[in-house]
Design a protein around this motif. Structure first.
Motif, PDB file in Angstrom:
ATOM      1  N   PHE A   4      11.680  49.586 -41.487  1.00 47.72           N
ATOM      2  CA  PHE A   4      12.387  48.904 -40.414  1.00 47.72           C
ATOM      3  C   PHE A   4      13.293  49.900 -39.712  1.00 47.72           C
ATOM      4  O   PHE A   4      13.963  50.712 -40.349  1.00 47.72           O
ATOM      5  CB  PHE A   4      13.224  47.750 -40.976  1.00 47.72           C
ATOM      6  N   ALA A   5      13.320  49.816 -38.407  1.00 47.42           N
ATOM      7  CA  ALA A   5      14.188  50.714 -37.646  1.00 47.42           C
ATOM      8  C   ALA A   5      15.646  50.363 -37.881  1.00 47.42           C
ATOM      9  O   ALA A   5      16.001  49.200 -38.021  1.00 47.42           O
ATOM     10  CB  ALA A   5      13.863  50.607 -36.158  1.00 47.42           C
ATOM     11  N   THR A   6      16.511  51.362 -37.943  1.00 45.81           N
ATOM     12  CA  THR A   6      17.930  51.136 -38.161  1.00 45.81           C
ATOM     13  C   THR A   6      18.703  51.417 -36.886  1.00 45.81           C
ATOM     14  O   THR A   6      18.691  52.543 -36.391  1.00 45.81           O
ATOM     15  CB  THR A   6      18.459  52.065 -39.280  1.00 45.81           C
ATOM     16  N   PRO A   7      19.392  50.414 -36.334  1.00 41.41           N
ATOM     17  CA  PRO A   7      20.212  50.668 -35.163  1.00 41.41           C
ATOM     18  C   PRO A   7      21.482  51.419 -35.537  1.00 41.41           C
ATOM     19  O   PRO A   7      21.811  51.559 -36.720  1.00 41.41           O
ATOM     20  CB  PRO A   7      20.533  49.247 -34.660  1.00 41.41           C
ATOM     21  N   ASP A   8      22.190  51.885 -34.533  1.00 45.65           N
ATOM     22  CA  ASP A   8      23.473  52.545 -34.761  1.00 45.65           C
ATOM     23  C   ASP A   8      24.514  51.461 -34.977  1.00 45.65           C
ATOM     24  O   ASP A   8      25.057  50.896 -34.031  1.00 45.65           O
ATOM     25  CB  ASP A   8      23.822  53.412 -33.548  1.00 45.65           C
ATOM     26  N   VAL A   9      24.773  51.141 -36.222  1.00 37.43           N
ATOM     27  CA  VAL A   9      25.629  49.993 -36.529  1.00 37.43           C
ATOM     28  C   VAL A   9      26.663  50.393 -37.562  1.00 37.43           C
ATOM     29  O   VAL A   9      26.482  51.350 -38.317  1.00 37.43           O
ATOM     30  CB  VAL A   9      24.789  48.816 -37.079  1.00 37.43           C
ATOM     31  N   PRO A  10      27.767  49.641 -37.626  1.00 37.47           N
ATOM     32  CA  PRO A  10      28.793  49.950 -38.620  1.00 37.47           C
ATOM     33  C   PRO A  10      28.305  49.625 -40.023  1.00 37.47           C
ATOM     34  O   PRO A  10      27.450  48.777 -40.217  1.00 37.47           O
ATOM     35  CB  PRO A  10      29.957  49.034 -38.224  1.00 37.47           C
ATOM     36  N   GLU A  11      28.845  50.307 -40.987  1.00 39.80           N
ATOM     37  CA  GLU A  11      28.486  50.068 -42.382  1.00 39.80           C
ATOM     38  C   GLU A  11      29.570  49.237 -43.046  1.00 39.80           C
ATOM     39  O   GLU A  11      30.755  49.473 -42.840  1.00 39.80           O
ATOM     40  CB  GLU A  11      28.332  51.392 -43.129  1.00 39.80           C
ATOM     41  N   ARG A  12      29.128  48.244 -43.839  1.00 41.24           N
ATOM     42  CA  ARG A  12      30.073  47.426 -44.571  1.00 41.24           C
ATOM     43  C   ARG A  12      30.471  48.172 -45.834  1.00 41.24           C
ATOM     44  O   ARG A  12      29.625  48.657 -46.581  1.00 41.24           O
ATOM     45  CB  ARG A  12      29.436  46.086 -44.941  1.00 41.24           C
ATOM     46  N   LEU A 108      26.684  39.065 -52.860  1.00 41.80           N
ATOM     47  CA  LEU A 108      25.735  37.951 -52.774  1.00 41.80           C
ATOM     48  C   LEU A 108      25.734  37.440 -51.339  1.00 41.80           C
ATOM     49  O   LEU A 108      26.773  37.029 -50.822  1.00 41.80           O
ATOM     50  CB  LEU A 108      26.148  36.849 -53.747  1.00 41.80           C
ATOM     51  N   ILE A 109      24.580  37.513 -50.681  1.00 41.52           N
ATOM     52  CA  ILE A 109      24.492  37.164 -49.259  1.00 41.52           C
ATOM     53  C   ILE A 109      23.572  35.951 -49.095  1.00 41.52           C
ATOM     54  O   ILE A 109      22.469  35.918 -49.636  1.00 41.52           O
ATOM     55  CB  ILE A 109      23.947  38.339 -48.426  1.00 41.52           C
ATOM     56  N   LEU A 250      30.806  36.888 -52.049  1.00 37.67           N
ATOM     57  CA  LEU A 250      29.858  36.064 -51.306  1.00 37.67           C
ATOM     58  C   LEU A 250      30.035  36.310 -49.819  1.00 37.67           C
ATOM     59  O   LEU A 250      31.147  36.225 -49.284  1.00 37.67           O
ATOM     60  CB  LEU A 250      30.074  34.578 -51.614  1.00 37.67           C
ATOM     61  N   VAL A 251      28.928  36.608 -49.143  1.00 37.50           N
ATOM     62  CA  VAL A 251      28.917  36.835 -47.698  1.00 37.50           C
ATOM     63  C   VAL A 251      27.960  35.826 -47.075  1.00 37.50           C
ATOM     64  O   VAL A 251      26.809  35.700 -47.516  1.00 37.50           O
ATOM     65  CB  VAL A 251      28.463  38.271 -47.363  1.00 37.50           C
ATOM     66  N   ILE A 252      28.411  35.103 -46.069  1.00 34.81           N
ATOM     67  CA  ILE A 252      27.538  34.192 -45.345  1.00 34.81           C
ATOM     68  C   ILE A 252      27.009  34.933 -44.125  1.00 34.81           C
ATOM     69  O   ILE A 252      27.771  35.355 -43.240  1.00 34.81           O
ATOM     70  CB  ILE A 252      28.279  32.914 -44.896  1.00 34.81           C
ATOM     71  N   GLY A 253      25.706  35.137 -44.093  1.00 36.15           N
ATOM     72  CA  GLY A 253      25.104  35.879 -42.994  1.00 36.15           C
ATOM     73  C   GLY A 253      23.613  36.038 -43.209  1.00 36.15           C
ATOM     74  O   GLY A 253      23.101  35.871 -44.317  1.00 36.15           O
ATOM     75  N   ARG A 254      22.942  36.366 -42.146  1.00 38.83           N
ATOM     76  CA  ARG A 254      21.493  36.539 -42.170  1.00 38.83           C
ATOM     77  C   ARG A 254      21.181  38.029 -42.165  1.00 38.83           C
ATOM     78  O   ARG A 254      21.822  38.793 -41.436  1.00 38.83           O
ATOM     79  CB  ARG A 254      20.888  35.864 -40.934  1.00 38.83           C
ATOM     80  N   ASP A 266      17.288  51.616 -47.597  1.00 43.28           N
ATOM     81  CA  ASP A 266      18.601  52.082 -47.157  1.00 43.28           C
ATOM     82  C   ASP A 266      19.345  50.923 -46.499  1.00 43.28           C
ATOM     83  O   ASP A 266      19.409  50.810 -45.281  1.00 43.28           O
ATOM     84  CB  ASP A 266      18.444  53.253 -46.169  1.00 43.28           C
ATOM     85  N   GLY A 267      19.884  50.039 -47.305  1.00 45.26           N
ATOM     86  CA  GLY A 267      20.736  48.972 -46.810  1.00 45.26           C
ATOM     87  C   GLY A 267      19.982  47.750 -46.324  1.00 45.26           C
ATOM     88  O   GLY A 267      18.755  47.735 -46.183  1.00 45.26           O
ATOM     89  N   VAL A 268      20.746  46.685 -46.076  1.00 47.89           N
ATOM     90  CA  VAL A 268      20.268  45.499 -45.371  1.00 47.89           C
ATOM     91  C   VAL A 268      21.182  45.290 -44.175  1.00 47.89           C
ATOM     92  O   VAL A 268      22.358  45.654 -44.203  1.00 47.89           O
ATOM     93  CB  VAL A 268      20.250  44.255 -46.279  1.00 47.89           C
ATOM     94  N   ILE A 269      20.627  44.715 -43.112  1.00 46.11           N
ATOM     95  CA  ILE A 269      21.328  44.665 -41.844  1.00 46.11           C
ATOM     96  C   ILE A 269      21.637  43.213 -41.491  1.00 46.11           C
ATOM     97  O   ILE A 269      20.732  42.381 -41.381  1.00 46.11           O
ATOM     98  CB  ILE A 269      20.479  45.303 -40.732  1.00 46.11           C
ATOM     99  N   LEU A 270      22.907  42.901 -41.332  1.00 40.85           N
ATOM    100  CA  LEU A 270      23.330  41.566 -40.944  1.00 40.85           C
ATOM    101  C   LEU A 270      23.061  41.343 -39.464  1.00 40.85           C
ATOM    102  O   LEU A 270      22.901  42.291 -38.684  1.00 40.85           O
ATOM    103  CB  LEU A 270      24.822  41.380 -41.230  1.00 40.85           C
ATOM    104  N   ASP A 271      23.041  40.083 -39.056  1.00 38.04           N
ATOM    105  CA  ASP A 271      22.780  39.752 -37.662  1.00 38.04           C
ATOM    106  C   ASP A 271      23.791  40.383 -36.713  1.00 38.04           C
ATOM    107  O   ASP A 271      23.474  40.670 -35.554  1.00 38.04           O
ATOM    108  CB  ASP A 271      22.786  38.228 -37.477  1.00 38.04           C
ATOM    109  N   ASN A 272      25.026  40.576 -37.185  1.00 40.69           N
ATOM    110  CA  ASN A 272      26.032  41.179 -36.307  1.00 40.69           C
ATOM    111  C   ASN A 272      25.933  42.698 -36.265  1.00 40.69           C
ATOM    112  O   ASN A 272      26.766  43.371 -35.661  1.00 40.69           O
ATOM    113  CB  ASN A 272      27.437  40.752 -36.726  1.00 40.69           C
TER     114      ASN A 272
END
Length: 486
Positions: A4-12, A108-109, A250-254, A266-272
């Motif tokens: 999956f392509a990774t956008p330039d996004v902040p890391e949690r 946990l998401i 616990l994180v609520i998000g897609r 390399d990570g999972v990407i939230l909708d935001n």
């Protein structure tokens, strides 16, 4: 599998150790990281609100009910593994619980929250039994189901007083048949092989024991006296709450999976756009696995099951726990009304309409309606229970529980299940990744196994392969369903 392509996004940022670690209550923990019994009992008396505020550690994780093929987990100080679990349903919540018990840090998401109405674990109740004579996997499932029953009882004993409610109800279970079919014979054989307490009754004995059941045609009944029913939405939410108080975040998000680079996700990407990174990832997403991984699209089906809850006669306790067991007839299961929330008398399945009278010509069958694409999407699928299903359930009541034939329908519930050709669970690596796992395909039976399968998933994720037979049985299926024409 395609990356999956990774956008330039902040890391949690990875979650920090639980602030409760410096709480005086936690200072009383034993060497394995658990809370002594006397302190737990003291806390259990203060009620759910105080418990959730206190941040106490849980008692030992089911040491009294070991699971075949699963090594007991012990908390390890200094364990810096950070595991991201996607899906806070029955499997994901228990996986988070057991990972914390083994000392890992956990995020946990869940996109909608534990026990939500779209989830497979979002119904109000689920049966907990070990009668698997009709399953090719029955030899593996039966001992795990028995461990699950024991662990649900331990969970009830330890946590129901804290939340001031009840989760597990020991209803017992009865399976009634007109003939001694292979399902009956094989189930009894598996019970004997696993030393399961059970009874084999004649039709006359069954009718005498449960006179409210119309069983004139029944010649054999088998019972599992210590089987039961769990209030599954409440239990799913409770497990997630306990996991959080053990330190899970616990994180609520897609999310969508991140890219696989050099054999590692390399990570999972939230909708935001936020990237959540960990050392390993567990996708316990139920019917959403097909949406996240193209590999799963034709290896899993997600039919929708419907459960109906009928009102019992006012003042008549014969259809309430503990006066009636859960029951199984061909094509139909159910159980009595449970206390605490009294959803109603549960029926899942239906009896087909009677054939037309002899000598009459049945009307031509209506052409099948085109398949609704939304039914294959757990985000979009309607959960409406139509009149045909209501009528079929009423035919069952009229045939087997005639005193409830006109009982009011109180509510209906519907959820997706996941099934595969090999009819077994999946606990295996995401194709191409050595640090990401798919855990799912509960085959309409997954909820009851949560306390055990979560332990097994946690074991695998922290690097313990365990029983080779289980590893092979739970491997990603290579078989695919036939693709629909067109």
């Amino acid at each position: 599998m395609d990356a999956f392509a990774t956008p330039d996004v902040p890391e949690r940022a990875a979650p920090q150790p639980d602030a409760d670690a410096t709480d005086p209550l936690i200072d009383t923990t034993t060497a394995d990281g658990t809370l002594p019994r006397r302190d737990f009992l003291r806390l259990a008396g203060v009620g759910a609100g105080a418990f959730l505020a206190a941040g106490c550690a849980p008692p030992a994780a089911f040491s009294a009910a070991p699971a075949p093929g699963v090594q007991p987990g012990k908390a390890r100080s200094g364990n810096s593994q950070h595991i991201v679990v996607i899906g806070a349903g029955a499997w994901g919540g228990w996986t988070a619980y057991h990972l914390r018990a083994r000392g890992a840090r956990v995020t946990l998401i869940d996109q909608y929250g534990p026990g939500n109405s779209r989830s497979t674990s979002g119904d109000e109740t689920r049966g907990i039994r070990s009668s698997y004579g009709d399953r090719a996997s029955g030899e593996l499932w039966t001992p795990w189901a028995r461990t699950a029953i024991a662990r649900w009882k331990l969970f009830e004993k330890e946590w129901a007083p804290v939340f001031r409610t009840s989760f597990f109800h020991e209803t017992g279970d009865v399976i009634m048949r007109a003939t001694r079919e292979p399902f009956i014979t094989r189930t009894v054989d598996l019970w004997k092989a696993n030393n399961v307490p059970h009874e084999v009754l004649s039709g006359d004995e069954a009718r005498k024991r449960w006179p409210v059941i119309k069983a004139d045609d029944i010649t054999v009944a088998i019972t599992e006296p210590d089987a039961g029913v769990v209030r599954c939405r409440a239990a799913t939410q409770a497990v997630a709450a306990v996991a959080q108080k053990m330190g899970a975040e616990l994180v609520i998000g897609r999310v969508r999976p991140g890219p696989i680079v050099d054999g590692r996700m390399d990570g999972v990407i939230l909708d935001n756009g936020t990237v959540v990174r960990g050392d390993a990832y567990v996708f316990a997403c139920g019917p959403w696995l097909r949406k996240l991984f193209p590999y799963m699209e034709n290896r899993a089906r997600i039919p929708i099951g419907h459960a109906l809850y009928f009102g019992v006669p006012v003042g008549d306790t014969r259809f309430q726990f503990p006066n009636l067991p859960s029951f199984n007839f061909p094509g139909v299961t159910g159980w009595p009304m449970l206390p605490v929330d009294s959803r109603g008398f549960r029926v899942r399945g239906a009896i087909a309409p009677p054939p037309p009278p002899a000598g009459t010509t049945p009307p031509p069958a209506a052409p099948p309606a085109p398949a609704d694409p939304a039914l294959q999407d757990p985000d979009l699928s309607p959960r409406w229970t139509n009149q045909d299903r209501v009528d079929g359930a009423r035919r069952f009541l009229a045939a087997r529980f005639p005193l409830l034939a006109n009982a009011p329908l109180l509510e209906t519930r519907a959820c997706h299940y996941e099934s595969s050709i090999n009819q077994n669970f999946i606990v295996d690596f995401v194709p191409g990744a050595t640090n990401a796992w798919i855990a799912g395909l509960g085959q309409a039976e997954g909820f009851k196994f949560g306390p055990v399968v979560g332990d097994y998933i946690a074991q695998r994720v922290v690097g313990i392969e365990g029983d080779a037979k289980l590893k092979k049985a739970f491997a990603l299926p290579t078989e695919q369903y036939e693709r629909p024409p067109g």
